[in-house]
Design an enzyme around this catalytic site. Sequence first.
Site, short mmCIF file in Angstrom:
data_model
loop_
_atom_site.label_atom_id
_atom_site.label_comp_id
_atom_site.label_asym_id
_atom_site.label_seq_id
_atom_site.Cartn_x
_atom_site.Cartn_y
_atom_site.Cartn_z
N GLY A 1 0.57 -0.98 0.43
CA GLY A 1 -0.07 -0.40 0.44
C GLY A 1 0.65 1.15 0.08
O GLY A 1 0.23 1.84 -0.24
N ASP B 1 1.44 -11.52 6.80
CA ASP B 1 2.42 -10.39 6.16
C ASP B 1 3.87 -10.19 6.10
O ASP B 1 4.35 -9.74 5.46
CB ASP B 1 1.33 -9.89 5.54
#
Length: 469
Positions: A90, A252
């Site tokens: 992101g 993650d």
Amino acid sequence: MSPGFTLHSDFATAFPELVVDSRAERQPDPQLVVLNDPLAEELGLDTDWLRTAEGLAFLTGQETVPGSRPVAMGYAGHQFGQLSPRLGDGRALLLGELELADSHRLVDIHLKGSGPTVFSRGGDGRGALGPMLREFLMSEAMHALGVPTTRALAVVSTGRRIMREGAVPGALLVRVASSHLRVGTVQFARLSDRSEELDLVARLLDYARDRHHPHVARGDHAGFFRAVRDAQLATVAQWMRLGFVHGVMNTDNTTLSGETIDYGPCAFTDAYDHRAYYSSIDTGGRYAFGNQPGILGWNLARLAEAMIPLLELDRAQELMAEFPDRWEAARRTEAARTLGVDAGDPVVAGFLDWLPEARPDIQTLGRALVDAADNAPAGLAGLVGDAAWAQEWHTRAVDVEALAAVNPVYIPRNHLVDAALRDAVDGDFGAYERLLQAVTNPFEAGPVMPELIGPAPGDFGPFVTYCGT
């Protein structure tokens, strides 16, 4: 000047399903804040070129070098136990892979804080100077301590003021890693794979195997899982030996290489306290110091789930059933290193028994062991609270030099990091540079800087870390 190197785009080319082509946003006034000259030289990069306008344009993602194809990588992740099926980069970009001349191994060149991507989910995609300097210092300290980790090549200020706890200076980090493949990458591939044969997942596993665990036969998915499991076990065991709290062990942030990644809310404990946690967002202590081995097991179970049926269910259960014994072996190995003895020595079991109860400061304990190895163990006995154990350990023929090489003089103490970052954000880098020099030479036997040693003073108060996203 020519950059003198090219990049590859192997991952982006092999897995168009897992990346999105992207570009870094333009920065109003980029300035090189810190460059990791030793790492640059290790990578075969020209440090003089990196300091030029062209080099700065590369470090900020404004100009590509031959072979580079900037992409935002897709991945999923269980964050604090809840699945987020579409996370991804992101605020980051993979610029490409650099081939190391000596080994022909590929390493990622990656930007963090380079602006929004399709994965940003409404965020600004930027980074703040304090957290970027923090990751630089912490990752380089971990590397110097011998812990598998991503590394930091540079921090560049952007000339922006961005909103976090207030208006703060913006910056980006240039990160180097064996790869940025995570448990969450496999999860994302599994959620994206529409083939009955799980072709995408199988290709990803073989790619990760080729890059990180080439001793495993292609297609041996059980062998690949075991390699990832054992690499991560070894890394987390080193965290526990050193008192490191990662702070955000989502899937993650669990790499397939075994490297430590993401130094947002991390910290070092001032006491061996299983309950210690510091992250502002970990309100329940899910990722507390003593929970890290169990969380690793939980994350690995999520990897196994994403690999089924390529990894047969019965085999996955067998591999996970091995986890407790494998963890016990890893923690004994690291404890034995601290003590300078063999892992099977009975003093190791005694050490692991009293350690959580005595709750010593781990760095102080390690150096006390070094000091006691040539002298009477009276001071050590007072520190550990077990005179009989201290006397028993002292009977071992410990190699003092080897002991000193694994028990650091310096670690990134929370109060020191906090103060250094506050000064650096205000423009004074003196304390930061001094601390960086110390923690990247953690076993330095020269003149000791006592002000950089020992737990925080009593008036430091509760320490809280923030991700900086």
